[in-house]
Design an enzyme around this catalytic site. Structure first.
Site, PDB file in Angstrom:
ATOM      1  N   HIS B 148       0.869  -1.184   0.000  1.00 48.10           N
ATOM      2  CA  HIS B 148       0.000   0.000   0.000  1.00 48.10           C
ATOM      3  C   HIS B 148       0.898   1.223   0.000  1.00 48.10           C
ATOM      4  O   HIS B 148       1.630   1.463   0.959  1.00 48.10           O
ATOM      5  CB  HIS B 148      -0.905   0.010   1.231  1.00 48.10           C
ATOM      6  CG  HIS B 148      -1.801   1.211   1.288  1.00 48.10           C
ATOM      7  ND1 HIS B 148      -3.025   1.242   0.678  1.00 48.10           N
ATOM      8  CD2 HIS B 148      -1.642   2.424   1.855  1.00 48.10           C
ATOM      9  CE1 HIS B 148      -3.588   2.431   0.882  1.00 48.10           C
ATOM     10  NE2 HIS B 148      -2.764   3.165   1.598  1.00 48.10           N
ATOM     11  N   CYS B 149       0.866   1.986  -1.079  1.00 46.95           N
ATOM     12  CA  CYS B 149       1.762   3.123  -1.230  1.00 46.95           C
ATOM     13  C   CYS B 149       1.091   4.382  -0.692  1.00 46.95           C
ATOM     14  O   CYS B 149       0.074   4.812  -1.228  1.00 46.95           O
ATOM     15  CB  CYS B 149       2.108   3.310  -2.705  1.00 46.95           C
ATOM     16  SG  CYS B 149       3.292   4.608  -2.959  1.00 46.95           S
TER      17      CYS B 149
END
Lengths: 297, 715
Positions: B148-149
Site C-alpha cells: 500500500h503506497c
C-alpha cells in the site's frame, strides 16, 4: 477502497488548484511580463536626455509614447499593473556630473599655458590618461547600484484608449489594441474570482457533507483555466501590435518575462484540477447508482 | 485552508459512498498531497524560470523533452492512484455463513508442483488466492498485492503495478533531467546568483536532489523484484525464500509480463450484468401461442354445435352489448317502487334463519388452513385490494330490488316478456354473485337468490306448456330440461338430494308459503341424515377423479371441469345442509350455461385471436378458493376493464359466470403482467388445487357426467 480513491482525487485537485491560484496571483501582481534590454550609457551627451526621460516617466503626465520610449531606453519591464525602469541612483548621477566638471576644468587649465609648447604637449597627454582612468573607475563602480523605479497603472489609465500612432491623439483610436489591453487585465481577475467562488462552494459542501457541487466546482475551474489562457493570448497579441506601431530603437531587445510564463503554466493546472473533479463526481455517482441497484435487487 | 477543505471533502466521500460509515483519517492524505505539490510545483517553476534561458542558449528541444517526460510521469502517477488495483469483492453474509465458522485457517493448493497455502480472510469471508493479501488500510483483499503506497494513497496490485513501476522509472529520469539542466543554468550564471531566476533554479535543484536518492533507490529495488518475478509483500514476509518461487517464468518473461501483459479484469464491476438482467421486459409470446391454440380448439368445438345454439348465443351477445351501454333512465323509477316490500320480507326471513351461526363456521377454515396463510403472507398487496373492493360490492348489492321486481313482469307471458326475462337473468345474476362474496350474511342471501332463480325457471316451463305456438329455440330449451330431468332420476342418493333441492326453493318463494307449510317438518327431520351422505359423497368424488383421469377430453373442456370441481368443498359440512341441495341444483345447470356463454365469442368478435385469450383467461383463476387473493385479483381485473372495451366484454363474461358460483369467490381477472409474479402464483395454484381436490365432494362425479352428457347431446 472506493471512497478512498475519490477522496484522493479531490485532495490532488485541491492541491493543483491552490498551486495554480498562487501562480496566477504572483503573475498578476508582478511586472515581469515583458522586459527590454537597453544598451549601456554611452557618452556624456545622452546623460541629460535620459535624465529628462526619467524625470518625465516618474512625474510627467500619462502618455503611451512617453512611457514606451522610456521603457525602451532604460531597461524597462512592463506588467499588467506596473511599469518599471532600471536607472542609476542619485549619487551616481551626481558623480558623473562631477567627473564631467573635472574634465572641463582640466581642459580649461590646459589652455592656461601658451608659452611652453613642449610642456604643453606633455601636460595634454597626461591629462587624457588621467581622465580616462577616472571615467573607467566610476563606470565600473556604478554598475551594482542600479535601482528599479516603478509606477503603477491607475484604473483610469487602464481604461484610457490606445491611438493608432502613440503620442498623436488625432490619429484616431485603435479599437483592437484598446480592447486587447482591457481584456488582458480583466480576465485574470475573472479567473481568480471563479477560483475563489469554487473554493467557497467547496467549503460549504464540506460543511454540508455533500458531493453534489463537485461537478460545478470542476466546471468553474475549467472556466478559470480558459480565462487565464485567454489572458496570455491577449497580452501577446497586444505587445506584438505595440511593437509594430512603435518601432524599437537600435540595439534594444525585448523578451518574455517569468510572470508571463507563470500565468501560462497556471492554465493547465486549473484544467487538470477540473478534470480530476469531474472524474471524481461522475465516477462516484455511477458507483453509488450501481450499489443502490444492487442493494435493491 | 487547503488541508481543512481537503479533509472535509474526504469526509463527504466517505459518508454517502460506503454503506457503513468509515472513520476519516486526514493523515492518510498528507503524503499524496506532499508528493503532488513537490512534483508539480518544482516542475512548473523549472519550466518558468530555467527553461526560457535553456531554450535560447542550449536548444529548443530541452523544454519539449522535459515536458514529455513530465507528462508521462504525471499520467502514470494518476493511473497508479486512481486505478482499481484488483480488489476482490467480499462474500455476502448469507453466502458463506457456515464456512465462516467451520473453515480451517489454511488451505493448500499445488502450483507447478509446489505447495502454496491459501489463508482464510475473515473480513472478506473467502480463501485468499495465491499472492493475494488483505490491505488493512483499504480493508480489501487485493490480487497480487505488492504494497500500500501512501504517496499515491492506493494499493499497488496486479492491475496497477505496471503504472507504478513506470511512474518510478519516469520520475527518476525526470529528476535527473531537472537537476542536470538546473546545474547547467547555475554554472552559466555564476555572476548573477542573486537574481530571481537563479534563486528559483537553485531551490528546484535542492528539491530534486532531496527526492532523487530515495526515488532512485526504490526504482532499483523494484527493478530487482520485477526481474525475479516477486512482489514486495513476498519479499518482506520471506515467502519462497528458501525454496523455488512458483510464479517466476524467467527474467525476460517476468519483465514482459509486467510491462506488456493484457490488463487484468476488474472484479468489483460485475454488478452491471445483474442490473441489466433485471431490467429486461417480460416476454409476450407464450400467452399468444396458448391463446391461438385455445382459439383453434374452441373453433373446432363451436363448429360442431347445432345452429339453434348459435342463434341463442347471438341473442345473449346482443344483450351483453346492450348491458355495456348506459341503461335507460325510465325503467329505474318503476323498478324501485315494487322493490321496497321485497327487501322488508328479506330482512324478516334473515332474522328468522339465524345468520351468525354460518358466518362463524365459515371463518374457521379460512384461518386454520396453512395455504391461505402462505398466500396472505406472499401477497400483502392483495389484502389491501380486497379491502378496497368492499365499496363496489355494496354498490352492486343495491341492484337486488330491481332483480326481485322482474319476475312480476314475467307473469304476463307475452313474447316481449320473454325478452325481458332473459335480460333480467343477466342483470340479476351479478348482484347475487357479489352478495355471495359478502361477509357472514352470504348464506341467507344466497339461499333466497337461489329461490328467486328457481322461481324464474318455473314460469318459463309454465309458459312453454300453456303457449300454443313455440319457436325452435324454445323447443331446444325444453329438450335440455328433459335431459336434466333424466339425469336427476339416476341413482338413489341423487334422487333424494334432487327432491330436497326441489323443495327448498319453494320455501324461498313467498307466493307458495301456504303450499309449503306442511312440508317444513320433514326437511328438519331429514337434516339428521347428512353425515352418512357426506361419506358417500367422498366415495363418489374419488370415483369422479378416476373418471377424470380416464376420460380423454379436449383442453378447454378439461379447463372447465377443473374450474368447476374445486369450489364444491369450500363450505363446511355442518353449515352445508340447507345449501347442499342448492349447490347440486346449480351444478346441473352450470356446464350448460358455461358452454352456451362461451360459444358466442368466436363468431361475433372481429378479432378472434385477441378476444379468445381474454375469454379463456378468467377460467383458471376460478380454482383458488381463498377469498382474499381472489378479491384482490378481481379488483385488478376491474381496473383493467375500465381501460379497454374488450376488457368490459370479458368483465360481463365473468359476471355471467359469477351467479352460478355466488356462494364462492367470483372469478378473478388474469394475473398482472409482472413476470416475477408468475412463478409465485403458479406454485401456489397447484398446491391449492391439490388441497381442493383432496377435500370431500360428491358433485364432482355428477358434474363430470353432466358435462360429458351435455356435450354428447349437443354433438
Amino acid at each position: 477502497m472506493v471512497d478512498n480513491r475519490y477522496a484522493t482525487a479531490l485532495v490532488i485537485s485541491c492541491v493543483l488548484s491552490v498551486l495554480a491560484t498562487v501562480y496566477l496571483s504572483v503573475a498578476v501582481g508582478t511586472q515581469h511580463w515583458y522586459q527590454y534590454t537597453s544598451p549601456p550609457v554611452r557618452g556624456e551627451a545622452n546623460i541629460s536626455e535620459l535624465r529628462s526621460l526619467h524625470d518625465e516617466f516618474m512625474e510627467g503626465e500619462f502618455d503611451e509614447k512617453t512611457y514606451s520610449d522610456t521603457l525602451f531606453r532604460l531597461n524597462g519591464t512592463i506588467g499588467l499593473w506596473w511599469r518599471c525602469v532600471l536607472v542609476p541612483s542619485h549619487t551616481h548621477w551626481y558623480k558623473e556630473s562631477g567627473m564631467y566638471n573635472l574634465i572641463s576644468s582640466h581642459k580649461l587649465s590646459h589652455h592656461g599655458f601658451p608659452q611652453n609648447n613642449l610642456l604643453i604637449q606633455s601636460m595634454v597627454l597626461s591629462g587624457h590618461d588621467l581622465c580616462f582612468f577616472l571615467f573607467l573607475n566610476f563606470s565600473s563602480v556604478s554598475d551594482p547600484k542600479m535601482v528599479m523605479k516603478c509606477v503603477s497603472f491607475t484604473l483610469t489609465q487602464q481604461f484610457t484608449p490606445k491611438y493608432k500612432e502613440p503620442g498623436n491623439h488625432n490619429s484616431g483610436e485603435d479599437m483592437l489594441r484598446t480592447y486587447l489591453w482591457r481584456c488582458q487585465f480583466l480576465l485574470p481577475l475573472i479567473s481568480l474570482g471563479l477560483v475563489v467562488l469554487a473554493g467557497l462552494i467547496g467549503f460549504c459542501a464540506c460543511l454540508c457533507h455533500s458531493l453534489t457541487p463537485t461537478l460545478g466546482i470542476g466546471m468553474l475551474h475549467l472556466l478559470a483555466g480558459l480565462c487565464t489562457l485567454a489572458t496570455v493570448c491577449c497580452y501577446l497579441a497586444g505587445m506584438d501590435l505595440l511593437h509594430r506601431v512603435s518601432v524599437l530603437p537600435d540595439k534594444v531587445d525585448g523578451s518574455l518575462g517569468w510572470s508571463l510564463y507563470l500565468a501560462l503554466i497556471s492554465s493547465p493546472l486549473h484544467m487538470m484540477a477540473a478534470a480530476l473533479l469531474v472524474w471524481a463526481a461522475r465516477s462516484h455517482s455511477q458507483n453509488y447508482y450501481r450499489m443502490t441497484a444492487y442493494r435493491v435487487a | 485552508m487547503p488541508g481543512f477543505s481537503s479533509g472535509g471533502l474526504g469526509g463527504e466521500v466517505g459518508g454517502p459512498a460506503s454503506s457503513s460509515p468509515r472513520r476519516f483519517h486526514p493523515s492518510r492524505y498528507v503524503p499524496v498531497s506532499a508528493a503532488t505539490t513537490f512534483l508539480v510545483a518544482s516542475t512548473t517553476l523549472f519550466f518558468c524560470f530555467t527553461c526560457p534561458w535553456l531554450s535560447e542558449h542550449v536548444s529548443s528541444v530541452v523544454p519539449i523533452y522535459n515536458a514529455v517526460v513530465f507528462l508521462f510521469t504525471l499520467a502514470n502517477f494518476c493511473m497508479a492512484t486512481f486505478m482499481d488495483p484488483g480488489v476482490f469483492p467480499r462474500a455476502e453474509e448469507d453466502e458463506d455463513k457456515e464456512d465462516d465458522f467451520r473453515a480451517p485457517l489454511y488451505k493448500t493448493v499445488d502450483i507447478k508442483g509446489i505447495q502454496v497455502r491459501m489463508k482464510w480472510c475473515s473480513s472478506c469471508r473467502f480463501y485468499r488466492p495465491p499472492r493475494c493479501s488483505h490491505c488493512s488500510v483499504c480493508d480489501n483483499c487485493v490480487e497480487d498485492f505488492d504494497h500500500h503506497c501512501p504517496w499515491v494513497n492506493n494499493c499497488i496490485g496486479r492491475r496497477n503495478y505496471r503504472h507504478f513501476f513506470l511512474f518510478l522509472l519516469s520520475l527518476t529520469i525526470h529528476i535527473m533531467g531537472v537537476f542536470g539542466f538546473g546545474l547547467l543554468y547555475v554554472l552559466h550564471h555564476q555572476h548573477q546568483l542573486d537574481r530571481v531566476h537563479s534563486a528559483v533554479t537553485m531551490a528546484t535543484m535542492c528539491v530534486a536532489g532531496l527526492f532523487f536518492i530515495p526515488v532512485a533507490g526504490l526504482t532499483g529495488f523494484h527493478m530487482v523484484l520485477v526481474a525475479r518475478g516477486r512482489t514486495t509483500n513476498e519479499q518482506v514476509t520471506g515467502k519462497f525464500r528458501g525454496g523455488v518461487n512458483p510464479f517466476t517464468n524467467g527474467c525476460l518473461r517476468n519483465i514482459s509480463h509486467v510491462l506488456c501483459s493484457a490488463q487484468a479484469p476488474r472484479y468489483v464491476g460485475r454488478w452491471r450484468g445483474k442490473q441489466t438482467a433485471e431490467v429486461q421486459p417480460p416476454f409476450l409470446r407464450p400467452p399468444l401461442s396458448e391463446a391461438q391454440l385455445e382459439a383453434k380448439v374452441l373453433d373446432n368445438g363451436i363448429q360442431n354445435d347445432c345452429h339453434s345454439t348459435r342463434s341463442k348465443s347471438s341473442l345473449e351477445q346482443m344483450e351483453s352489448q346492450s348491458a355495456d351501454a348506459e341503461p335507460p333512465p325510465p325503467p329505474k323509477p318503476e323498478l324501485r317502487y315494487p322493490g321496497l316490500p321485497r327487501a322488508d320480507t328479506e330482512e324478516s326471513s334473515l332474522l328468522s334463519d339465524g345468520p351468525p351461526t354460518p358466518s362463524m363456521y365459515k371463518y374457521r377454515p379460512a384461518y386454520s388452513s396453512p395455504q391461505m396463510n402462505h398466500t396472505a403472507l406472499t401477497h400483502p398487496n392483495k389484502m389491501i385490494r380486497g379491502d378496497s373492493l368492499d365499496s363496489p360490492s355494496i354498490l352492486q348489492s343495491s341492484c337486488q330490488p330491481s332483480y326481485r321486481s322482474e319476475p312480476s313482469t314475467l307473469d304476463g307471458g307475452s313474447i316481449i316478456g320473454v325478452g325481458v326475462h332473459t335480460g333480467g337473468r343477466e342483470r340479476g345474476e351479478g348482484p347475487g354473485g357479489t352478495s355471495g362474496t359478502g361477509g357472514g350474511v352470504s348464506g341467507g342471501i344466497s339461499g333466497y337468490s337461489l329461490g328467486g332463480r328457481s322461481y324464474t325457471s318455473y314460469p318459463s316451463s309454465l309458459v312453454l306448456s300453456t303457449g300454443g305456438s313455440l319457436s325452435s329455440s324454445m323447443r331446444s330449451a325444453h329438450t335440455h330440461h328433459n335431459t336434466l330431468g333424466t339425469l336427476q332420476s339416476e341413482g338413489t342418493t341423487d334422487t333424494s338430494y334432487k327432491s330436497l333441492a326441489n323443495q327448498t326453493p319453494r320455501n324461498g318463494s313467498l307466493s307458495y308459503d301456504s303450499l309449503l307449510t306442511p312440508s317444513e317438518s320433514p326437511e328438519f327431520e331429514s337434516a339428521g341424515y347428512t353425515s352418512p351422505f357426506l361419506s358417500a359423497q367422498m366415495a363418489q368424488q374419488r370415483e369422479g377423479q378416476l373418471l377424470q383421469g380416464s376420460a380423454s377430453f379436449s383442453s378447454p373442456h378439461r379447463a372447465y371441469l377443473r374450474a368447476i370441481s374445486p369450489p364444491l368443498p369450500t363450505p363446511p359440512p355442518h353449515t352445508a345442509h340447507p345449501e347442499t341441495p342448492h349447490l347440486l341444483h346449480q351444478d346441473t345447470r352450470h356446464p350448460h350455461l358455461r358452454a352456451s356463454s362461451s360459444r358466442p365469442l368466436p363468431p361475433v368478435s372481429e378479432q378472434p385471436s385477441p378476444s379468445s385469450p381474454r375469454a379463456c383467461s378468467p377460467d383458471p383463476p376460478v380454482s383458488p378458493p381463498p377469498r382474499g387473493p381472489s378479491l384482490g385479483q378481481s379488483l385488478s381485473y376491474t381496473r383493467e376493464a375500465g381501460l379497454q372495451h374488450k376488457a368490459r366484454s370479458t368483465h360481463l363474461f365473468s359476471l355471467t359466470l359469477s351467479p352460478h358460483l355466488h356462494p364462492y369467490p367470483p372469478p378473478p381477472p388474469p394475473p398482472p403482467p409482472f413476470p416475477a409474479d408468475f412463478p409465485i402464483r403458479s406454485t401456489s395454484r397447484p398446491g391449492l388445487a391439490n388441497h381442493s381436490t383432496s377435500k370431500p365432494g360428491g358433485g364432482v362425479k355428477k358434474v363430470t357426467g353432466v358435462g360429458g352428457t351435455t356435450y354428447e347431446i349437443s354433438v
